[in-house]
Design a protein around this motif. Structure first.
Motif, PDB file in Angstrom:
ATOM      1  N   TYR A 111       0.833  -1.129  -0.008  1.00  0.00           N
ATOM      2  CA  TYR A 111       0.084   0.099  -0.130  1.00  0.00           C
ATOM      3  C   TYR A 111       0.759   1.552  -0.085  1.00  0.00           C
ATOM      4  CZ  TYR A 111      -4.048  -3.091   0.990  1.00  0.00           C
ATOM      5  OH  TYR A 111      -4.829  -4.193   0.988  1.00  0.00           O
ATOM      6  N   ALA A 112       0.339   2.239  -0.792  1.00  0.00           N
ATOM      7  CA  ALA A 112       1.066   3.456  -0.617  1.00  0.00           C
ATOM      8  C   ALA A 112       0.273   4.661  -0.280  1.00  0.00           C
ATOM      9  CB  ALA A 112       1.359   3.797  -2.281  1.00  0.00           C
ATOM     10  N   PRO A 113       0.941   5.572   0.750  1.00  0.00           N
ATOM     11  CA  PRO A 113       0.279   6.826   1.150  1.00  0.00           C
ATOM     12  C   PRO A 113      -0.386   7.716   0.254  1.00  0.00           C
ATOM     13  CG  PRO A 113       2.403   6.760   1.770  1.00  0.00           C
ATOM     14  CD  PRO A 113       2.485   5.620   1.120  1.00  0.00           C
ATOM     15  N   ILE A 114      -1.362   8.329   0.385  1.00  0.00           N
ATOM     16  CA  ILE A 114      -1.623   9.358  -0.675  1.00  0.00           C
ATOM     17  C   ILE A 114      -2.184  10.731   0.376  1.00  0.00           C
ATOM     18  CG2 ILE A 114      -2.774   7.804  -2.507  1.00  0.00           C
ATOM     19  CD1 ILE A 114      -5.572   8.573  -1.181  1.00  0.00           C
ATOM     20  N   ALA A 115      -2.323  11.841  -0.436  1.00  0.00           N
ATOM     21  CA  ALA A 115      -2.333  13.052   0.140  1.00  0.00           C
ATOM     22  C   ALA A 115      -3.772  13.113   1.028  1.00  0.00           C
ATOM     23  CB  ALA A 115      -2.055  14.068  -0.672  1.00  0.00           C
ATOM     24  N   GLN A 116      -4.505  12.326   0.752  1.00  0.00           N
ATOM     25  CA  GLN A 116      -5.838  12.492   1.391  1.00  0.00           C
ATOM     26  C   GLN A 116      -5.899  11.707   2.570  1.00  0.00           C
ATOM     27  OE1 GLN A 116      -5.795  12.152  -2.171  1.00  0.00           O
ATOM     28  NE2 GLN A 116      -6.174  14.246  -2.495  1.00  0.00           N
ATOM     29  N   GLY A 117      -6.989  12.178   3.450  1.00  0.00           N
ATOM     30  CA  GLY A 117      -7.285  11.417   4.769  1.00  0.00           C
ATOM     31  C   GLY A 117      -8.518  11.945   5.351  1.00  0.00           C
ATOM     32  N   HIS A 118      -8.570  11.756   6.582  1.00  0.00           N
ATOM     33  CA  HIS A 118      -9.649  12.227   7.423  1.00  0.00           C
ATOM     34  C   HIS A 118      -9.245  12.656   8.893  1.00  0.00           C
ATOM     35  CE1 HIS A 118     -10.495   7.988   8.065  1.00  0.00           C
ATOM     36  NE2 HIS A 118     -10.613   8.252   9.284  1.00  0.00           N
ATOM     37  N   CYS A 119     -10.111  13.675   9.394  1.00  0.00           N
ATOM     38  CA  CYS A 119      -9.996  13.853  10.826  1.00  0.00           C
ATOM     39  C   CYS A 119     -10.989  13.206  11.605  1.00  0.00           C
ATOM     40  CB  CYS A 119      -9.918  15.379  11.015  1.00  0.00           C
ATOM     41  SG  CYS A 119      -9.844  16.068  12.850  1.00  0.00           S
ATOM     42  N   VAL A 120     -10.381  12.882  12.724  1.00  0.00           N
ATOM     43  CA  VAL A 120     -11.231  11.941  13.469  1.00  0.00           C
ATOM     44  C   VAL A 120     -11.852  12.746  14.829  1.00  0.00           C
ATOM     45  CG1 VAL A 120     -10.549   9.854  12.677  1.00  0.00           C
ATOM     46  CG2 VAL A 120      -9.729  10.664  14.795  1.00  0.00           C
ATOM     47  N   HIS A 121     -11.497  14.096  14.938  1.00  0.00           N
ATOM     48  CA  HIS A 121     -11.883  14.694  16.245  1.00  0.00           C
ATOM     49  C   HIS A 121     -12.715  15.970  15.975  1.00  0.00           C
ATOM     50  CE1 HIS A 121     -11.446  16.022  20.582  1.00  0.00           C
ATOM     51  NE2 HIS A 121     -10.952  17.047  20.085  1.00  0.00           N
ATOM     52  N   PRO A 122     -13.606  16.287  16.516  1.00  0.00           N
ATOM     53  CA  PRO A 122     -14.509  15.554  17.227  1.00  0.00           C
ATOM     54  C   PRO A 122     -15.509  14.749  16.406  1.00  0.00           C
ATOM     55  CG  PRO A 122     -15.573  17.634  16.976  1.00  0.00           C
ATOM     56  CD  PRO A 122     -14.138  17.637  16.281  1.00  0.00           C
ATOM     57  N   ARG A 123     -15.485  14.793  15.136  1.00  0.00           N
ATOM     58  CA  ARG A 123     -16.299  14.138  14.021  1.00  0.00           C
ATOM     59  C   ARG A 123     -15.149  13.870  12.883  1.00  0.00           C
ATOM     60  NH1 ARG A 123     -17.800  17.671  10.619  1.00  0.00           N
ATOM     61  NH2 ARG A 123     -18.072  19.943  11.339  1.00  0.00           N
ATOM     62  N   LEU A 124     -15.770  13.072  12.137  1.00  0.00           N
ATOM     63  CA  LEU A 124     -15.275  12.746  10.707  1.00  0.00           C
ATOM     64  C   LEU A 124     -15.418  13.765   9.799  1.00  0.00           C
ATOM     65  CD1 LEU A 124     -15.943   8.965   9.684  1.00  0.00           C
ATOM     66  CD2 LEU A 124     -13.715   9.970  10.574  1.00  0.00           C
ATOM     67  N   LYS A 125     -14.104  14.206   9.306  1.00  0.00           N
ATOM     68  CA  LYS A 125     -14.170  15.360   8.392  1.00  0.00           C
ATOM     69  C   LYS A 125     -13.127  15.203   7.286  1.00  0.00           C
ATOM     70  CE  LYS A 125     -12.928  18.151  11.783  1.00  0.00           C
ATOM     71  NZ  LYS A 125     -12.937  17.247  12.878  1.00  0.00           N
ATOM     72  N   ASP A 126     -13.322  14.984   6.062  1.00  0.00           N
ATOM     73  CA  ASP A 126     -12.129  15.282   5.071  1.00  0.00           C
ATOM     74  C   ASP A 126     -11.138  15.904   5.015  1.00  0.00           C
ATOM     75  OD1 ASP A 126     -13.450  12.933   4.070  1.00  0.00           O
ATOM     76  OD2 ASP A 126     -14.816  13.916   2.232  1.00  0.00           O
ATOM     77  N   ARG A 127     -10.046  15.717   5.038  1.00  0.00           N
ATOM     78  CA  ARG A 127      -8.695  16.721   4.809  1.00  0.00           C
ATOM     79  C   ARG A 127      -7.503  16.208   4.099  1.00  0.00           C
ATOM     80  NH1 ARG A 127     -11.949  19.703   7.228  1.00  0.00           N
ATOM     81  NH2 ARG A 127     -11.682  20.394   9.485  1.00  0.00           N
ATOM     82  N   THR A 128      -6.784  17.118   3.660  1.00  0.00           N
ATOM     83  CA  THR A 128      -5.719  16.779   2.811  1.00  0.00           C
ATOM     84  C   THR A 128      -4.475  17.016   4.043  1.00  0.00           C
ATOM     85  OG1 THR A 128      -5.305  19.064   2.218  1.00  0.00           O
ATOM     86  CG2 THR A 128      -6.494  17.570   0.702  1.00  0.00           C
ATOM     87  N   ALA A 129      -3.249  16.201   3.524  1.00  0.00           N
ATOM     88  CA  ALA A 129      -2.306  16.134   4.419  1.00  0.00           C
ATOM     89  C   ALA A 129      -1.410  17.607   4.712  1.00  0.00           C
ATOM     90  CB  ALA A 129      -1.268  15.347   4.197  1.00  0.00           C
ATOM     91  N   ASP A 130      -1.597  18.484   3.596  1.00  0.00           N
ATOM     92  CA  ASP A 130      -0.985  19.601   3.609  1.00  0.00           C
ATOM     93  C   ASP A 130      -1.791  20.726   4.153  1.00  0.00           C
ATOM     94  OD1 ASP A 130      -2.297  19.485   1.493  1.00  0.00           O
ATOM     95  OD2 ASP A 130      -0.654  20.427   0.097  1.00  0.00           O
ATOM     96  N   ALA A 131      -3.001  20.595   4.479  1.00  0.00           N
ATOM     97  CA  ALA A 131      -3.923  21.709   4.902  1.00  0.00           C
ATOM     98  C   ALA A 131      -3.317  22.162   6.373  1.00  0.00           C
ATOM     99  CB  ALA A 131      -5.588  20.839   5.247  1.00  0.00           C
ATOM    100  N   PRO A 132      -3.715  23.499   6.507  1.00  0.00           N
ATOM    101  CA  PRO A 132      -3.371  24.126   7.671  1.00  0.00           C
ATOM    102  C   PRO A 132      -3.958  23.419   9.029  1.00  0.00           C
ATOM    103  CG  PRO A 132      -3.921  25.905   6.122  1.00  0.00           C
ATOM    104  CD  PRO A 132      -3.970  24.577   5.479  1.00  0.00           C
TER     105      PRO A 132
END
Length: 57
Positions: free
Chosen positions: A22-43
């Motif tokens: 598996y290879a990491p990508i720039a996308q992900g999500h935040c789990v606190h306090p609820r799920l939110k889509d985020r990118t790795a380079d977001a402030p």
């Protein structure tokens, strides 16, 4: 250097299948306090808490 989502303990990076691994990508999500889509380079938001990636030299 400003803090980004990639260095936060609440950020979960997404991965894609690449060959036999598996290879990491720039996308992900935040789990606190609820799920939110985020990118790795977001402030980082006010809830930023240093995680494993932030502690690496």
């Amino acid at each position: 250097m400003p803090d980004t989502c990639a260095g936060c303990r609440y950020f979960r990076r997404h991965y894609v299948k690449s060959g036999r691994g598996y290879a990491p990508i720039a996308q992900g999500h935040c789990v606190h306090p609820r799920l939110k889509d985020r990118t790795a380079d977001a402030p980082a938001c006010p809830r930023f808490s240093p995680g494993k990636e932030a502690k690496r030299p």
